[in-house]
Design an enzyme around this catalytic site. Structure first.
Site, short mmCIF file in Angstrom:
data_model
loop_
_atom_site.label_atom_id
_atom_site.label_comp_id
_atom_site.label_asym_id
_atom_site.label_seq_id
_atom_site.Cartn_x
_atom_site.Cartn_y
_atom_site.Cartn_z
N LYS A 28 -34.69 14.31 16.60
CA LYS A 28 -34.04 13.37 15.88
C LYS A 28 -32.54 14.04 15.74
O LYS A 28 -32.60 15.20 15.68
CB LYS A 28 -34.46 13.01 14.65
CG LYS A 28 -34.05 11.70 14.10
CD LYS A 28 -34.80 10.44 14.75
CE LYS A 28 -34.38 9.19 14.15
NZ LYS A 28 -35.59 8.26 14.61
N1 GLU Z 1 -34.71 5.62 16.77
C1 GLU Z 1 -35.73 4.92 17.07
C2 GLU Z 1 -37.00 5.45 16.59
O1 GLU Z 1 -37.00 5.81 15.22
C3 GLU Z 1 -35.88 4.76 18.68
C4 GLU Z 1 -36.12 6.18 19.35
C5 GLU Z 1 -36.06 6.46 20.79
O2 GLU Z 1 -35.83 5.24 21.59
O3 GLU Z 1 -35.94 7.42 21.21
O4 GLU Z 1 -38.09 5.16 17.08
#
Ligand code: GLU
Length: 436
Positions: A126
Site C-alpha cells: 500500500k
Molecule cells: N485499493 C484497492 C484495495 O484496497 C485496490 C487495490 C488494487 O487493485 O491493487 O483493494
C-alpha cells in the site's frame, strides 16, 4: 477538468475517533489482533506468524513540489510492501490528510490477506501521501504524483510491486504513474500500475469491479441463508468509486437503496432512492448535499440508519465500540478497508449481525486489477463480459470456501476469511523457507 471532478473530497475525521482507546483507533494494532486470532485458531507455525508481523519493506519518501503560487511544499509519502511470498506486491495509493505509516502498514497487510483469500498470485502493498487533494489544483496533483512515483520507482515495477487506485486517487492519477515510470525506464510499461484509463492500457470493468464484487458477495450470503436480496433495504456509506458503483449495481438488480452518504451529508428515503437520478445530480452539483428529493440525515449516526444491509464504503473505523450496539442492519458488507473495529466485531457477532469482511467483500477491485495486469503483460484485451464472469467465478468460489469454513468451525466470517487466507499463505511461506 477541475480537481473536484476527478477527485472526491476527503472524509473529515470521524468525531468518534477521539474517544476511542489507542488500540481500537490504531489500524496496525487492529490488523495484528486479527492475525493473532486466526493464527491461534489455525495453529500456524509461530515463525510464520512472526514474519507476517513485520512488513518486508517500508519506504518513506519526501515529495517536494512547486505549488501554483510559486512556493515549494514538501509532502510525506510512503510505500509499504508487507509480503511478496505469493507473487509481486499489490495494492493502492491513497491521498488523504490522515494518512499515517501505521495506517499504510495495516492496509498493506490487508492486501496480503485479500490476495490470498481470493487466491491471486500476489503479495500485499500500500502507498499513501499525507495531503489534502481537495485543496490542490490538477497541476499540483500531477506534479505530486509524478515526483512520488519517481521516489518510489526504486521498488515498484510490473514484476515487483504494482500500485492501483485507492481513496482520492483515480484513473488519471494511475495514468500519470504509468507515464512517469515509463519515462524513467525508457519504454512504455502499462503493467506497472492498474486502474488505468482504457486508452492507457486499462481493463474494461475495472472501475465498477469493487462495487460489483460487493454485490456478488452480498447476493451469495443472502442466497445461502434462503433470503431474497430484492426484498431487502440497503444503506451505503461513502459515494466514491466503491459506494456509487455498488449503489448502481444493486439498483440495476432490483434492490432498494434507502440511504446513502458522502463526506458532506446523508440522504434517506424509506421508499428507495432513485439512484440513476442521484448519480446524475451528484455529478452535476459536486455531491448530493442539496438533493431535494430525499430527507437529509446526519453522517455522524449514518451506520445506525434502519436498513437490512449496511455497506460501509468510506474509511476505517466507522463502526466501533461506541456505536456497534445501535447498528440496525442484519448484514454488514465492508466495501471499505477496516471500517469495523475488533471490539465492534464482537458486539455485532453477539447481536447476530453477519459481517462480510473487507478482505473478501472488496476483493473485486484487486481481482480485476489482476486481470488488467495479465492483459497488459500479454498485450491481449478481454471483453467486459469475460471480465465480469471471471470476477463472479473468483468471488463466488472464495465466498463458498469462507462460508463453509465459518459453518465448520462455528466462527464469524472475518475469522473464517483470515483462516482461509492465512492457511494458503502459511503453506507458501513454509515451502519457500527462510533465506539463506
Ligand atoms: N485499493 C484497492 C484495495 O484496497 C485496490 C487495490 C488494487 O487493485 O491493487 O483493494
Amino acid at each position: 477538468m477541475k480537481t473536484q471532478e476527478i477527485l472526491q473530497t476527503p472524509k473529515k475525521e470521524s468525531k468518534s475517533d477521539s474517544h476511542l482507546g489507542n488500540s481500537e483507533s490504531n489500524p496496525w494494532q487492529q490488523a495484528m489482533a486479527q492475525l493473532d486470532r486466526a493464527a491461534t485458531k489455525m495453529k500456524i507455525d509461530p515463525l510464520v506468524v512472526e514474519r507476517l508481523r513485520h512488513c518486508k519493506r517500508i519506504l518513506t519518501v519526501s515529495v517536494p513540489i512547486k505549488m501554483d503560487d510559486g512556493s515549494f511544499k514538501v509532502f510525506e509519502g510512503y510505500r509499504v510492501q508487507h509480503n511478496i511470498d505469493r507473487g509481486p506486491a499489490k495494492g493502492g495509493i491513497r491521498y488523504h490528510p490522515q494518512v499515517s505509516l501505521d495506517e499504510v502498514k495495516a492496509l498493506s497487510f490487508w492486501m496480503t490477506m485479500k490476495c490470498a483469500v481470493v487466491n491471486l498470485p500476489y503479495g500485499g502493498a500500500k502507498g499513501g501521501i499525507i495531503c489534502d487533494p481537495s485543496k490542490m489544483s490538477l497541476g499540483e496533483l500531477e506534479r505530486l504524483t509524478r515526483r512520488y512515483t519517481s521516489e518510489i520507482s526504486i521498488i515498484i515495477g510490473p514484476d515487483k510491486d504494482i500500485p492501483a487506485p485507492d481513496v482520492n486517487t483515480n484513473d488519471q492519477v494511475m495514468s500519470w504513474i504509468m507515464d512517469t515510470y515509463s519515462m524513467t525506464i525508457g519504454y512504455s510499461c502499462p503493467g506497472v500500475v492498474t486502474g488505468k484509463p482504457i486508452e492507457a492500457g486499462g481493463s474494461l470493468g475495472r472501475k465498477e469491479a469493487t462495487g460489483r464484487g460487493v454485490f456478488y458477495v452480498t447476493r451469495e450470503l443472502v442466497k445461502a441463508q434462503g433470503k431474497d436480496l430484492k426484498n431487502m433495504t440497503i444503506a451505503i456509506q461513502g459515494f466514491g468509486n466503491v459506494g456509487s458503483n455498488a449503489a448502481k449495481i444493486f439498483h440495476e438488480n432490483g434492490s432498494k437503496i434507502v440511504a446513502v452518504s458522502d463526506v458532506n451529508g446523508g440522504l434517506y428515503d424509506e421508499k428507495g432512492l432513485d439512484i440513476p437520478d442521484l448519480i446524475k445530480y451528484a455529478a452535476e452539483h459536486k455531491g448530493f448535499a442539496s438533493y431535494p428529493k430525499a430527507k437529509a440525515i446526519s453522517t455522524d449516526t449514518f451506520v445506525e440508519v434502519p436498513c437490512d444491509i449496511l455497506i460501509p464504503a468510506a474509511m476505517e473505523n466507522q463502526i466501533t465500540s461506541l456505536n456497534a450496539a445501535r447498528v440496525k442492519a442484519k448484514y454488514i458488507v465492508e466495501g471499505a478497508n477496516g471500517p469495523t473495529s475488533g471490539e465492534a466485531d464482537r458486539i455485532l457477532h453477539e447481536k447476530g449481525v453477519w459481517v462480510i469482511p473487507d478482505i473478501l467483500a472488496n476483493a473485486g477491485g484487486v481481482t480485476v486489477s489482476y486481470f488488467e495486469w495479465v492483459q497488459d503483460i500479454q498485450a491481449y484485451f478481454w471483453n467486459e463480459d469475460d471480465v465480469n464472469h471471471r470476477l463472479q467465478d473468483i468471488i463466488t468460489k472464495a465466498f463458498k470456501e469462507i462460508y463453509a469454513m465459518a459453518q465448520k468451525e462455528n466462527v464469524d466470517l472475518r475469522l473464517a476469511a483470515f483462516m482461509v487466507g492465512l492457511n494458503r499463505l502459511a503453506k507458501t511461506v513454509k515451502l519457500r523457507g527462510t533465506f539463506p
